[in-house]
Design a protein around this motif. Structure first.
Motif, PDB file in Angstrom:
ATOM      1  N   SER A  42      55.740  55.042  36.346  1.00 16.15           N
ATOM      2  CA  SER A  42      55.577  54.273  35.121  1.00 16.15           C
ATOM      3  C   SER A  42      55.968  55.143  33.928  1.00 16.15           C
ATOM      4  O   SER A  42      55.872  56.373  33.979  1.00 16.15           O
ATOM      5  N   ASP A  44      54.449  55.632  31.245  1.00 17.36           N
ATOM      6  CA  ASP A  44      53.294  56.364  30.730  1.00 17.36           C
ATOM      7  C   ASP A  44      52.991  57.638  31.508  1.00 17.36           C
ATOM      8  O   ASP A  44      52.233  58.476  31.036  1.00 17.36           O
ATOM      9  N   ARG A  58      68.338  49.636  34.238  1.00 19.36           N
ATOM     10  CA  ARG A  58      68.153  48.201  33.963  1.00 19.36           C
ATOM     11  C   ARG A  58      67.844  47.508  35.281  1.00 19.36           C
ATOM     12  O   ARG A  58      68.619  47.609  36.223  1.00 19.36           O
ATOM     13  N   ARG A  88      66.418  51.037  22.717  1.00 16.71           N
ATOM     14  CA  ARG A  88      65.381  50.168  22.163  1.00 16.71           C
ATOM     15  C   ARG A  88      64.756  49.336  23.285  1.00 16.71           C
ATOM     16  O   ARG A  88      65.452  48.796  24.127  1.00 16.71           O
ATOM     17  N   GLY A  89      63.455  49.270  23.310  1.00  7.73           N
ATOM     18  CA  GLY A  89      62.746  48.477  24.319  1.00  7.73           C
ATOM     19  C   GLY A  89      62.632  49.159  25.670  1.00  7.73           C
ATOM     20  O   GLY A  89      62.226  48.531  26.638  1.00  7.73           O
ATOM     21  N   ARG A  91      60.586  51.273  26.976  1.00  4.19           N
ATOM     22  CA  ARG A  91      59.238  51.341  27.557  1.00  4.19           C
ATOM     23  C   ARG A  91      58.863  50.043  28.275  1.00  4.19           C
ATOM     24  O   ARG A  91      58.187  50.058  29.293  1.00  4.19           O
ATOM     25  N   LYS A  92      59.320  48.923  27.768  1.00  3.19           N
ATOM     26  CA  LYS A  92      58.930  47.633  28.338  1.00  3.19           C
ATOM     27  C   LYS A  92      59.890  47.124  29.398  1.00  3.19           C
ATOM     28  O   LYS A  92      59.486  46.457  30.333  1.00  3.19           O
ATOM     29  N   SER A  93      61.185  47.425  29.257  1.00  8.04           N
ATOM     30  CA  SER A  93      62.163  46.714  30.073  1.00  8.04           C
ATOM     31  C   SER A  93      62.872  47.541  31.132  1.00  8.04           C
ATOM     32  O   SER A  93      63.538  46.975  31.990  1.00  8.04           O
TER      33      SER A  93
END
Length: 116
Positions: A42, A44, A58, A88-89, A91-93
């Motif tokens: 992850s 984190d 991706r 950009r993005g 961390r989420k995607s």
């Protein structure tokens, strides 16, 4: 440009596939043809991976490794991320993959140069 795995080689180690862990482990293949074992973690947990080569991927991209990998960098021995700015993005995607077998900064540089 990143090379594709040799014919007959899957993207994950055969033992991981046999254990149902193929989505956790993956080989990335460098321009030299050398395979590097990466582990999915992850975002984190990156600070817990000092000395790692990091690839961000991706999840929806085509099968070609060169089209999936959007960022390559490293976590230095002090736990700091080094490389280009994160997309950009991220961390989420994006999927986070770490290669933990490069012994030192010079070893990480060899892997990054081969993959990049």
């Amino acid at each position: 440009m990143v090379a594709r795995p040799p014919a007959g080689d899957g993207p994950a180690p055969r033992a991981a596939e046999d254990l149902g862990l193929g989505d956790r482990y993956r080989y990335l293949v460098g321009a030299s043809g050398r395979r590097y074992l990466f582990t999915r973690v992850s975002f984190d947990r990156l600070e817990e991976c000092p000395g790692a080569v990091v690839a961000l991927e991706r999840p929806e991209a085509a099968d070609a490794q060169a089209e999936r990998i959007v960022w390559l960098g490293e976590i230095d021995r002090d736990g700091r991320r080094r490389g280009p700015p994160l997309p950009r993005g991220a961390r989420k995607s994006l999927i986070v993959l770490v290669h933990l077998l490069a012994g030192d900064a010079a070893g990480r540089r060899v892997v990054l140069d081969d993959l990049g």
